[in-house]
Design an enzyme around this catalytic site. Sequence first.
Site, PDB file in Angstrom:
ATOM      1  N   GLU A   1      12.024  -5.909  -1.373  1.00 15.20           N
ATOM      2  CA  GLU A   1      11.342  -7.186  -1.634  1.00 15.20           C
ATOM      3  C   GLU A   1      12.365  -8.305  -1.855  1.00 15.20           C
ATOM      4  OE1 GLU A   1       9.074  -8.931  -5.494  1.00 15.20           O
ATOM      5  OE2 GLU A   1       8.360  -6.984  -4.792  1.00 15.20           O
TER       6      GLU A   1
ATOM      7  N   SER B   1       2.490  -1.714  -7.737  1.00 20.65           N
ATOM      8  CA  SER B   1       2.985  -2.910  -7.064  1.00 20.65           C
ATOM      9  C   SER B   1       1.834  -3.789  -6.594  1.00 20.65           C
ATOM     10  CB  SER B   1       3.854  -2.533  -5.867  1.00 20.65           C
ATOM     11  OG  SER B   1       4.359  -3.700  -5.248  1.00 20.65           O
TER      12      SER B   1
ATOM     13  N   GLY C   1      -1.698  -1.432 -23.950  1.00 23.03           N
ATOM     14  CA  GLY C   1      -0.900  -2.583 -23.530  1.00 23.03           C
ATOM     15  C   GLY C   1      -1.721  -3.575 -22.748  1.00 23.03           C
TER      16      GLY C   1
ATOM     17  N   LYS D   1       9.337   2.931  -6.212  1.00 18.90           N
ATOM     18  CA  LYS D   1       8.957   1.562  -6.599  1.00 18.90           C
ATOM     19  C   LYS D   1      10.196   0.677  -6.738  1.00 18.90           C
ATOM     20  CE  LYS D   1       6.378  -1.829  -8.304  1.00 18.90           C
ATOM     21  NZ  LYS D   1       7.283  -2.732  -8.989  1.00 18.90           N
TER      22      LYS D   1
ATOM     23  N   HIS E   1      11.268  -0.243  -3.314  1.00 17.17           N
ATOM     24  CA  HIS E   1      10.325  -1.269  -2.852  1.00 17.17           C
ATOM     25  C   HIS E   1      10.758  -2.647  -3.348  1.00 17.17           C
ATOM     26  CE1 HIS E   1       7.030  -4.022  -3.893  1.00 17.17           C
ATOM     27  NE2 HIS E   1       6.395  -3.595  -2.821  1.00 17.17           N
ATOM     28  N   ASN E   2      11.099  -2.735  -4.630  1.00 20.12           N
ATOM     29  CA  ASN E   2      11.488  -4.029  -5.196  1.00 20.12           C
ATOM     30  C   ASN E   2      12.803  -4.522  -4.623  1.00 20.12           C
ATOM     31  OD1 ASN E   2       9.197  -3.585  -6.731  1.00 20.12           O
ATOM     32  ND2 ASN E   2      10.150  -4.148  -8.661  1.00 20.12           N
TER      33      ASN E   2
END
Length: 497
Positions: A207, A128, A10, A200, A203-204
């Site tokens: 954020e 991240s 990718g 994660k 975390h977002n």
Amino acid sequence: MNNSDIGLIGLAVMGQNLALNIADHGFHISVFNRTFAKTEQFLQNNNHPNLDGFENLKDFVESISKPRKIIIMVQAGNATDAVIEGLTPLLDQGDVIIDGGNAKWTDTIRREKDLGEKGFYFVGSGVSGGEEGARLGPSLMPGGTLKSWDLIKDIWTSISAKVDETSGKPIEGGKPGAPVSGGFSCAAYIGENGAGHYVKMVHNGIEYGDMQMICEAYHILSSIGGMDSYKIGEVFKQWNEEILDSFLVEITGDILCQSDPVTNKPFVDIVLDTAGQKGTGKWTSVNALDMGVPAPTVSEAVFARCLSAVKEERVAASTQLTGPTLENLNVNVEELVKSVRDALYCSKICSYAQGFQLMREAQNEYNWNLDFGQIAQIWRGGCIIRAAFLQKITEAFERDKNLPNLLLDQYFKDCISEYQPNWRKVVSMAVANGIPTPTFSSAIAYYDGYRAARLPQNLLQAQRDYFGAHTYERTDQDRGHFYHLDWPHPNRPERKI
């Protein structure tokens, strides 16, 4: 010939930057993309001795040393499943697949279980820091078995962001090709199966809250303080030298001081006020509701983006709906700046308290063993919410690893005690002047609700018993005993259920 240390599938921007980061740190990496033209272009643009590209998936797999370690950096969901389905027939038992995308943690749990039954290791790793973080050092949150972590640990700790042990500040990586050394690594084993992707996600969600709180501070200083964007930008730059030292506050100062190269107006003034989102904030809010954990500040930040998106409807409503008029406020700008700073810090404390409460409940739900102090530490560098404030969270969990809520730590208690008069003043001022502050307001409501020994839900539960016979507990009896009043005949004795 099996000479690559790791492979990556990718080659969108994140995949390219992560591959270059790995190569810079001395690891030989094979890369593959569904369209070979992108692989060729990537290799032409980056003539790196540690990079090899392949057109054929089988050749790509065979180029990697066993046990193979292969990172998938494709769109979350069906695209990830399709890559795994095509990859596994070419692998040997004991090989490791690493999903570095923004996968939903429940998908990671499923994939880890399915692949484990077939003899493969699967790691769901939060990555991240955006494009720059992937290139120069991200915060990495891997979840899986300890054995799978052992297999990727050297690479993950090498390529992650580093934070200076003494100052607690992120170590700048400099230009690509010159990897940093020293300090602690912002990569650590999070827990089993989906733990890394779950952390994660939180975390977002945090954020989202941070960004919305900053926007509310900007709105208040602009509308009530009458400050232009350049002056507010200087305020944010000053705040970044104090307790609000963080990546998001730093870039906000830069943004607000930027002029539009076309009109020479303040850049922020020509940006349309409609915000996008990719869904992880919504996942956090939905999961909090599913688990019954109060996370109102994250949710309000998500709703604020949703409200911003209905631009035409808001413009039409602005011509019909009235509110207070902002005239001759005659505020002391210096005092207002200090008050808004205090409100921002208190709201931030409450937002992070909600996020860590959510992770605490998730570890019970999914049988994880999360190290909250370590999680705060690996968020110190590389990631979007990196901030000096996170060191205070690490220290709080070092003092009490079973801390039920950050608000109960002495440092945070003292901060709230000192700053809350200004916090309350700012929220009151915003409401009185028609300035929407969904995260500031929800954070203070959360704080007041959490510190309340008695809430009005006694009436709510009585309502539920009235119309639905949902029962209630009594204040003069031990917890766990439930009663029902026969409401058509409320004078009859209650029944114990």
